[in-house]
Motif scaffolding. Sequence first.
Motif, short mmCIF file in Angstrom:
data_model
loop_
_atom_site.label_atom_id
_atom_site.label_comp_id
_atom_site.label_asym_id
_atom_site.label_seq_id
_atom_site.Cartn_x
_atom_site.Cartn_y
_atom_site.Cartn_z
N ARG B 25 0.75 -1.12 -0.07
CA ARG B 25 -0.11 -0.11 0.07
C ARG B 25 0.95 1.42 0.12
O ARG B 25 1.88 1.32 0.84
N SER B 26 0.47 2.04 -0.77
CA SER B 26 1.21 3.31 -1.03
C SER B 26 0.95 4.36 0.41
O SER B 26 0.01 4.38 0.93
N THR B 27 2.05 5.18 0.56
CA THR B 27 1.97 6.08 1.77
C THR B 27 1.70 7.56 0.93
O THR B 27 1.92 8.62 1.70
N VAL B 28 1.49 7.71 -0.16
CA VAL B 28 0.93 8.83 -0.73
C VAL B 28 -0.20 8.51 -1.62
O VAL B 28 -0.28 7.39 -1.89
N ALA B 29 -1.08 9.78 -1.86
CA ALA B 29 -2.18 9.59 -2.58
C ALA B 29 -2.31 10.56 -3.74
O ALA B 29 -3.53 11.23 -3.93
N ASP B 30 -1.28 10.80 -4.47
CA ASP B 30 -1.05 11.63 -5.53
C ASP B 30 -2.33 11.59 -6.57
O ASP B 30 -2.81 12.41 -7.25
N GLU B 31 -2.71 10.37 -6.80
CA GLU B 31 -3.83 10.03 -7.72
C GLU B 31 -5.09 10.71 -7.43
O GLU B 31 -5.85 11.09 -7.94
#
Lengths: 274, 274
Positions: B25-31
């Motif tokens: 799971r990503s720790t950023v949510a740029d999308e």
Amino acid sequence: MPKLIKSINDAILVQPGEASKLAQRSTVADELFPEREAAEAETKENAKAIDGLQDALWAGRSRALLVILQGIDTSGKDGTVRAVFNRCGPLGVAVTAFGRPSEEELAHDFLWRIHMAAPKKGMIGVFNRSQYEDVLVVKVRGLAPADVVERRYEQINAFERHLTENGVTVLKFMLNISKDEQKERLQARLDDLAKNWKFNADDLEDRKLWSDYQKAYEVALDRCSTEHAPWRVVPSDRKWQRNAIISAVVRRTLEDMNPKYPKTDWKPSDFKIT
Amino acid sequence: MPKLIKSINDAILVQPGEASKLAQRSTVADELFPEREAAEAETKENAKAIDGLQDALWAGRSRALLVILQGIDTSGKDGTVRAVFNRCGPLGVAVTAFGRPSEEELAHDFLWRIHMAAPKKGMIGVFNRSQYEDVLVVKVRGLAPADVVERRYEQINAFERHLTENGVTVLKFMLNISKDEQKERLQARLDDLAKNWKFNADDLEDRKLWSDYQKAYEVALDRCSTEHAPWRVVPSDRKWQRNAIISAVVRRTLEDMNPKYPKTDWKPSDFKIT
């Protein structure tokens, strides 16, 4: 600020040992805050400062502040919390509303539930109503024998002294509105559909006892305004004046408590984060 | 809003019965939130809506919302409370931080102190850490026998089911930051004198156990993401993305709860205020 807070205190403090003369106290404060816009700006600035001071209070975790809000129905206790303490937020402020006591609360002495809700070190506690209900509604409605109520004033003084001697600064505000202003506010709860749910027919019963409540408040102010926890009677017909006054006193009180960030016994260079 | 919330849920929900795959799971949510300014505006709007919804929740006084914030040190639990719930303020929100249990708490089962802090009807309760500490730090540090910890996952599920069946909606957020981001945040506590008081050398000990904690989180997510109380893993390296995501989910959850102002059984004209 220093000059203003002196004017505010001169206007609203009930000097310990002196008569409160509640009936002679104004429910407006035009001499302190003549202009709404300036008062609202001041409240915002105070709320911001209170937030910063609470942060240091929490960091130090050695003292607490208890803010007691008393006043008849519609006097603006909830509105005061929003205006003064929302900036600080629920992290630093715990609000306790004291309503009709539960069976378990009644099975204890009247200060038991109050003590349970006292703010922990580092926090600001706000009481919406308080131990004073036990010498106000209880007295007016005859819910306890007169001699029991009579003993409570000194019991409250001793309890508040105990708190202050143990690191809890106690601020007591009576939100003072006129009978006409209450009429308008109750009427607004009837006229505005969105406010209907706040209307409680019992409030009208209390309104019929207006002068009894004023007398009970006067006795509480006279007997429980102490050096360690004095009463302040806040002109509250105009919400923006009320908010400006209370936020100024809370801010100044925290400034006087002068909370400090704790000193660390290490140097940043002691640690390397890998 | 509906489309966005679907994207958010698709990105962060741990589907009940499926593996959480925390490491992937990503720790950023740029999308989801590419632009900081827009995300911050959205958070503010959500916080305002949450305030209005909480008012109706309180008026109805039949349901409650519990928001659980879990995450390792520096993951941003306090900051989330400020961004999402300050607008609502301490009147409508009660925050409980769960630290090392007291002797009395340890003398009870591990859910006792949690249950005591459950939000009352009409309120939003926020837990800063929670019952999950008893399958996280307790497991990693070996503070209880393995078989005792093992039984707790189902006990937690049963407890959360009990809450939801009794009018408490439960939202669980794991604030997911990367190991690099934690390093930066810990370093900031050393470098910035004003943040020194927040630095705790114990946090470095926990950091050494990073992968053990990640594994313990993964098990908790796998076993306790249920239909009645699913887990959401929130990319939290960027505070403004974290705040936008959590405020959107809280807002949508309250909208779905659809709190109503109670209907009155009287007409305004029934009363005359004198």
